[in-house]
Design an enzyme around this catalytic site. Structure first.
Site, short mmCIF file in Angstrom:
data_model
loop_
_atom_site.label_atom_id
_atom_site.label_comp_id
_atom_site.label_asym_id
_atom_site.label_seq_id
_atom_site.Cartn_x
_atom_site.Cartn_y
_atom_site.Cartn_z
N VAL A 152 -20.98 8.48 34.55
CA VAL A 152 -21.26 9.83 35.06
C VAL A 152 -20.06 10.79 34.91
CG1 VAL A 152 -23.16 9.18 36.59
CG2 VAL A 152 -20.81 9.10 37.48
N ASP B 158 -20.87 3.74 36.86
CA ASP B 158 -19.44 3.91 36.65
C ASP B 158 -19.03 5.34 36.98
OD1 ASP B 158 -16.96 2.65 34.86
OD2 ASP B 158 -17.14 4.83 34.71
N TYR C 131 -13.76 12.35 38.75
CA TYR C 131 -15.02 13.00 38.35
C TYR C 131 -15.54 13.92 39.47
CZ TYR C 131 -15.47 9.13 34.90
OH TYR C 131 -15.27 8.21 33.91
N LYS D 101 -12.58 4.67 39.95
CA LYS D 101 -11.24 4.61 39.32
C LYS D 101 -10.23 5.37 40.15
CE LYS D 101 -13.76 4.70 34.99
NZ LYS D 101 -14.87 5.63 35.31
N HIS E 134 -7.10 4.77 36.30
CA HIS E 134 -7.85 5.58 35.33
C HIS E 134 -7.09 5.81 34.02
CE1 HIS E 134 -11.28 8.77 35.31
NE2 HIS E 134 -11.11 8.24 34.13
N ASN F 153 -7.71 3.08 29.57
CA ASN F 153 -6.84 3.83 28.65
C ASN F 153 -5.46 3.19 28.51
OD1 ASN F 153 -8.68 6.13 28.07
ND2 ASN F 153 -8.46 6.51 30.26
N SER G 38 -17.60 6.58 26.30
CA SER G 38 -18.02 7.46 25.18
C SER G 38 -18.56 6.65 24.01
CB SER G 38 -16.87 8.36 24.72
OG SER G 38 -16.41 9.16 25.77
N LEU H 224 -21.25 6.90 22.55
CA LEU H 224 -22.01 7.76 21.64
C LEU H 224 -21.11 8.87 21.09
CD1 LEU H 224 -25.13 8.17 24.00
CD2 LEU H 224 -24.60 6.28 22.43
N GLY H 225 -19.79 8.72 21.31
CA GLY H 225 -18.85 9.75 20.87
C GLY H 225 -19.11 11.07 21.58
N LYS I 217 -23.52 7.89 28.85
CA LYS I 217 -23.77 8.93 29.86
C LYS I 217 -24.97 9.77 29.43
CE LYS I 217 -23.28 13.52 30.89
NZ LYS I 217 -23.66 14.70 30.09
N GLU J 125 -33.64 6.38 30.11
CA GLU J 125 -34.59 5.28 29.90
C GLU J 125 -34.43 4.71 28.48
OE1 GLU J 125 -38.32 7.11 30.88
OE2 GLU J 125 -37.91 6.97 33.06
P1 A2P Z 1 -27.12 14.55 28.06
O1 A2P Z 1 -26.24 14.10 29.19
O2 A2P Z 1 -27.37 16.02 28.06
O3 A2P Z 1 -28.39 13.76 27.98
P2 A2P Z 1 -21.24 9.38 25.65
O4 A2P Z 1 -22.02 8.37 26.39
O5 A2P Z 1 -20.62 8.90 24.37
O6 A2P Z 1 -20.24 10.10 26.51
O7 A2P Z 1 -22.28 10.51 25.16
C1 A2P Z 1 -22.91 11.34 26.09
C2 A2P Z 1 -23.54 12.52 25.37
O8 A2P Z 1 -24.63 12.07 24.56
C3 A2P Z 1 -24.10 13.53 26.34
O9 A2P Z 1 -23.90 14.80 25.78
C4 A2P Z 1 -25.58 13.16 26.42
O10 A2P Z 1 -26.34 14.31 26.69
C5 A2P Z 1 -25.85 12.66 25.01
N1 A2P Z 1 -26.87 11.58 25.00
C6 A2P Z 1 -26.90 10.48 25.77
N2 A2P Z 1 -27.95 9.68 25.45
C7 A2P Z 1 -28.60 10.32 24.45
C8 A2P Z 1 -29.77 10.01 23.71
N3 A2P Z 1 -30.45 8.89 23.90
N4 A2P Z 1 -30.18 10.90 22.76
C9 A2P Z 1 -29.48 12.06 22.54
N5 A2P Z 1 -28.37 12.40 23.21
C10 A2P Z 1 -27.93 11.54 24.17
#
Ligand code: A2P
Length: 274
Positions: A26, A51, A56, A81, A111, A140, A188, A190-191, A230, A238
């Site tokens: 989060v 987490d 935060y 953290k 952290h 980190n 991160s 998903l970057g 996140k 989901e």
């Molecule tokens: P949102 O919170 O608006 O859904 P990371 O986990 O690497 O930090 O990435 C988080 C980012 O990826 C957030 O901007 C989140 O947007 C977006 N995100 C998370 N899950 C998905 C998904 N399944 N499809 C598209 N975007 C996603």
């Protein structure tokens, strides 16, 4: 290795505590309804690991969502953290517990190594000893910083939470952690959304009839990493949990491994912000 055919796989940390591999992260979710909803939806979707962090500013929302969810607190693995801009990990964890409305967190992490890697560890150990945190770890931290902590520690860190994905495949850091009994947690994954747009990830996803997010999360799971995607959207929360009913082949894993831009570094970050 965790059993990835179970829909809530866990791994056992070096201190014997069990940690669910999939967590909702989060970071950057504002305190209030947005955070409460995200946590509630995650618990409804089967997540059992949340987490958060003092920095935060959303621990109170996490706590409210947990209480309102109807899920037994002992069934949810909760991480927070220590903000190293503050002074005393033991005093700060007690404030976290109040905000979260729980008697203990499962995992309490330094952290980032601001002010050096070791000064906070004594306070972290006290938080552990007094029962405020069942496990303690770091985030980190480079290999050299981890070794500095281990040198002064009575209770060694059991996790290192770092930015990690196929694009940041810090192989030396990961291997060094595993060889020291430290589980790696991927933040991160998903970057922060960037990697979802990569053509090479999309190609794998399309071939498997999955989404890029599911492919990146699955890559981390198959590396036995704890992974913390996140999202604040219910459908994505989901979707990100539907990762236990398919498998990436060794060839796909290799393709994804090849996206690394860090040179397999032992560093936790390319640039530190503190
Ligand atoms: P949102 O919170 O608006 O859904 P990371 O986990 O690497 O930090 O990435 C988080 C980012 O990826 C957030 O901007 C989140 O947007 C977006 N995100 C998370 N899950 C998905 C998904 N399944 N499809 C598209 N975007 C996603």
């Amino acid at each position: 290795m965790a059993d990835l055919t179970s829909n809530r796989p866990t791994r056992t940390l070096a201190d014997g505590n069990e940690i669910p591999l999939l967590a909702l992260g989060v970071w950057q979710v504002p305190d209030g309804p947005e955070c409460e909803n995200a946590v509630r939806w995650a618990l409804e979707a089967g997540y059992r690991h949340i987490d958060t962090a003092q920095a935060y500013g959303n621990e109170a929302s996490v706590g409210r969502a947990l209480r309102d969810s109807g899920v037994a607190p002992e069934d949810v693995f909760l991480t927070t953290k220590f903000n190293p801009g503050l002074r005393d990990p033991e005093a700060e964890v007690q404030r976290s517990l109040e905000r979260l409305g729980v008697e203990a967190v499962d995992l309490y992490i330094v952290h980032w190594p601001q002010g050096g890697p070791t000064w906070a560890w004594d306070g972290m150990q006290r938080a552990h000893e007094r029962g405020y945190a069942r496990s303690i770890g770091v985030s980190n931290f480079n290999v050299s910083e981890i070794d500095a902590v281990r040198k002064v520690a009575d209770v060694a860190p059991v996790v290192n939470q770092v930015q990690f994905s196929p694009f940041e495949f810090r192989r030396e850091l990961w291997e060094a952690c595993e060889s020291r009994g430290i589980a790696l947690e991927a933040y991160s994954p998903l970057g922060t959304g960037r990697h979802l747009r990569d053509r090479r990830v999309a190609d794998v996803a399309e071939r498997l009839g999955r989404t890029p997010a599911q492919v990146l999360i699955r890559w981390a799971l198959q590396r036995n990493l704890i992974v913390l995607p996140k999202s604040t959207h219910r459908d994505r929360i989901e979707q990100n949990a539907q990762v236990f009913d398919f498998e990436l082949s060794p060839g796909d894993m290799e393709t994804l491994d090849g996206l690394d831009g860090t040179g397999g570094t032992d560093r936790a970050l390319e640039r530190s912000w503190w």
